[in-house]
Design a protein around this motif. Structure first.
Motif, PDB file in Angstrom:
ATOM      1  N   TYR A 338      35.337  41.569  33.692  1.00  0.00           N
ATOM      2  CA  TYR A 338      35.613  42.159  35.003  1.00  0.00           C
ATOM      3  C   TYR A 338      34.595  43.241  35.317  1.00  0.00           C
ATOM      4  O   TYR A 338      33.922  43.776  34.422  1.00  0.00           O
ATOM      5  CB  TYR A 338      37.028  42.751  35.070  1.00  0.00           C
ATOM      6  CG  TYR A 338      37.342  43.788  34.012  1.00  0.00           C
ATOM      7  CD1 TYR A 338      37.035  45.137  34.199  1.00  0.00           C
ATOM      8  CD2 TYR A 338      37.955  43.415  32.807  1.00  0.00           C
ATOM      9  CE1 TYR A 338      37.324  46.078  33.224  1.00  0.00           C
ATOM     10  CE2 TYR A 338      38.249  44.347  31.835  1.00  0.00           C
ATOM     11  CZ  TYR A 338      37.930  45.681  32.043  1.00  0.00           C
ATOM     12  OH  TYR A 338      38.213  46.616  31.072  1.00  0.00           O
ATOM     13  N   ARG A 370      33.977  36.203  44.486  1.00  0.00           N
ATOM     14  CA  ARG A 370      35.054  35.820  43.556  1.00  0.00           C
ATOM     15  C   ARG A 370      35.188  34.312  43.469  1.00  0.00           C
ATOM     16  O   ARG A 370      35.417  33.753  42.383  1.00  0.00           O
ATOM     17  CB  ARG A 370      36.374  36.435  44.013  1.00  0.00           C
ATOM     18  CG  ARG A 370      36.537  37.915  43.712  1.00  0.00           C
ATOM     19  CD  ARG A 370      37.782  38.473  44.370  1.00  0.00           C
ATOM     20  NE  ARG A 370      37.984  39.893  44.075  1.00  0.00           N
ATOM     21  CZ  ARG A 370      38.619  40.729  44.875  1.00  0.00           C
ATOM     22  NH1 ARG A 370      39.143  40.307  46.030  1.00  0.00           N
ATOM     23  NH2 ARG A 370      38.749  42.004  44.532  1.00  0.00           N
ATOM     24  N   THR A 377      36.505  38.822  36.971  1.00  0.00           N
ATOM     25  CA  THR A 377      37.377  39.454  37.960  1.00  0.00           C
ATOM     26  C   THR A 377      36.621  40.601  38.618  1.00  0.00           C
ATOM     27  O   THR A 377      36.087  41.479  37.932  1.00  0.00           O
ATOM     28  CB  THR A 377      38.651  40.000  37.292  1.00  0.00           C
ATOM     29  OG1 THR A 377      39.346  38.910  36.678  1.00  0.00           O
ATOM     30  CG2 THR A 377      39.553  40.677  38.315  1.00  0.00           C
TER      31      THR A 377
END
Length: 548
Positions: A338, A370, A377
């Motif tokens: 992420y 995304r 993430t």
């Protein structure tokens, strides 16, 4: 760091002074006592009985401050500039960890050689910020590869390997089957003006403010040469004593037993022969570290592979160079799970900022990326400025739509320590503020940053569920190791971020941040972004819902 009040207990006075001195030494490891005392006076830490305590501390904390007690100049500039017949060379050369003793034998070529100096006392030792040191070492490696051919391997040594925020010794190790021939080819190919001094197995390349020193060794010498040239000097001296106690002799090229050199394949073998675990390079300058290693009490330090994501980076929406997609792809290549996109808010004095009318546009772009990179993430965040009145420069209705909120005190506004601290405490009460970035707002080699009661800041961060950042950007390297260690001991959650503005530097700046954390003896469990993204979200949600 607390402002001196005169009412602290004797033990607490020593603690405050010890932390203050450690922070001075982070900026300049071999500062004279006059500089240390001056820095403490600027922070109002030397009123009342504190001056006497400082003298006592010089003896109580010998290993940590021994370097600043030495009045003799030391380091690369001393050895490179001192005349060849100066006795200072004889005193320092054998034990110096930057320069090989071979460098005493200056190659006498027309046009270059050691520069004369009137007195060793006139030499001012230079120190190089970590970011610049890394770039200088990279440039020298490229130049020498072109000049002499690629060695079998390169290794960083000295303060650069130890990740000293300000290093007096930028040095590298070249591994080659014929060190003398390799150095000879380099000397023959390089312009005379670029060589400060050279010897049979080493040379120093002119750089500002200190030369970059290059040691050439054979592969069989790498285990001991790495230890020797990494230093610091006190650690190597202690390792030599440990060796002698076992009937062995440690030098820069080998570990000698009764029947000759012992078989070594890696640096860790040196420690094993002395019945020690490998001591992390970032801890080798600590007092009592060998005793701690022997007792098995060294912490298991955080590693780069523990980092799951980066929660502070910038894109073209503010003063970054790369797009959202560019930063995310760079993070994916590093194996991150992420990232948080956290561009500068409107009040920042950056070259570009994220205006409020573009926050939604950025959100749409993040949503598109995304879909393109589903295995990373992407958290949508922002780096807000803390205004002089202690409030943020972004309204709550915007912050509520974001996944993570960083708060930065870029502008001191001329405020004193108490007012600066109150600005921090005010924003930490805000349920939407998750991270305080680069809290000291320091810049290695330029300014030590704010002077305030950091212990109170860390206590409040722990109480409010606000993470404190270790910023790996070369222009910050903040928190420094002494403050990061204090924050962890108080119970504040730390987070290591790159604060990166260029995709290709994402990994390097995270490495700098992790190195700072290791210098503070932090473990993975003390760092927020060693958790998975759900763990980060739970941390954010706990504060927003008042469950801290």
């Amino acid at each position: 760091m607390a402002v001196w009040t005169g009412r602290l207990t004797d033990a607490r006075q020593l603690e405050v002074l010890a932390l203050a001195i450690r922070r001075v030494l982070e900026q300049r490891s071999r500062a004279p006592w006059s500089d240390v005392r001056g820095a403490l006076q600027e922070q109002d830490l030397l009123s009342g009985p504190a001056a006497d305590l400082l003298d006592r501390l010089r003896h109580l904390d010998h290993d940590e401050v021994a370097a600043v007690r030495r009045r003799l100049p030391s380091g690369a500039r001393t050895l490179l500039l001192a005349p060849a017949d100066d006795p200072l060379r004889d005193r320092l050369a054998d034990e110096d960890l930057m320069l090989d003793a071979d460098l005493d034998r200056v190659v006498d070529q027309a046009g270059w050689g050691p520069l004369p100096v009137t007195s060793p006392d006139a030499i001012v030792e230079g120190v190089v910020p970590l970011g610049r040191a890394w770039m200088q070492a990279s440039q020298v490696k490229a130049e020498l590869t072109a000049a002499a051919g690629a060695p079998e391997a390169w290794h960083l040594v000295g303060g650069l390997r130890r990740s000293d925020p300000m290093t007096p010794d930028v040095a590298v190790l070249a591994v080659t089957d014929d060190p003398q021939a390799w150095i000879g080819r380099a000397v023959a190919a390089l312009h005379a003006d670029t060589i400060a001094v050279a010897g049979s197995c080493g040379l120093a390349i002119a750089a500002d403010p200190e030369p970059v020193v290059v040691h050439a060794v054979r592969q069989d010498a790498v285990p001991t040469s790495l230890l020797w040239y990494t230093g610091p000097r006190a650690h190597v001296q202690e390792m030599r004593l440990q060796s002698a106690a076992r009937g062995l002799a440690l030098n820069r090229y080998s570990l000698l037993g009764a029947d000759g050199p012992l078989a070594l394949t890696e640096e860790a073998d040196v420690y094993r022969h002395l019945d020690l675990p490998v001591i992390p390079v970032e801890l080798r300058g600590r007092r009592g570290v060998i005793e701690s290693a022997r007792e098995g009490t060294l912490p298991e330090l955080i590693e780069m592979h523990d980092i799951q994501g980066d929660l502070h980076m910038h894109t073209v929406y503010s003063d970054g160079r790369d797009s959202v997609a560019g930063m995310v792809h760079a993070a994916r290549a590093l194996g991150y799970r992420y990232v948080a996109i956290t561009d500068h808010s409107p009040s920042a004095k950056a070259s570009r900022v994220l205006t409020l009318d573009r926050v939604e546009q950025q959100a749409e772009e993040i949503a598109a990326v995304r879909a393109l990179v589903p295995d990373v993430t992407i958290l949508h965040g922002i780096e807000c400025d803390i205004l002089p009145d202690g409030h943020l420069d972004v309204p709550d209705d915007v912050l509520e739509r974001l996944d993570v909120v960083l708060a930065s005190l870029h502008d001191g506004a001329g405020h004193g320590p108490e007012r600066l601290l109150e600005r921090y405490l005010t924003v930490m009460r805000h349920p939407l503020v998750n991270v305080i970035t680069h809290p000291a707002n320091r810049s290695p080699g330029r300014t030590p940053g704010y002077v305030l009661a950091f212990a109170r800041l860390f206590e409040y961060a722990a109480r409010t569920g606000t993470a404190i950042e270790i910023d790996g950007a070369p222009g910050h390297l903040d928190l420094d190791a002494p403050l990061a260690e204090q924050a962890a001991s108080i119970g504040a959650m730390l987070v290591i971020n790159s604060d990166c503005h260029v995709a290709e530097r994402l990994g390097r700046q995270m490495q700098f941040g992790v190195a700072l954390a290791r210098r503070a003896a932090l473990t993975a469990g003390q760092v927020l972004n060693t958790r998975d993204v759900d763990g980060v979200r739970r941390f954010v949600a706990a504060k927003r819902t008042g469950r801290v």
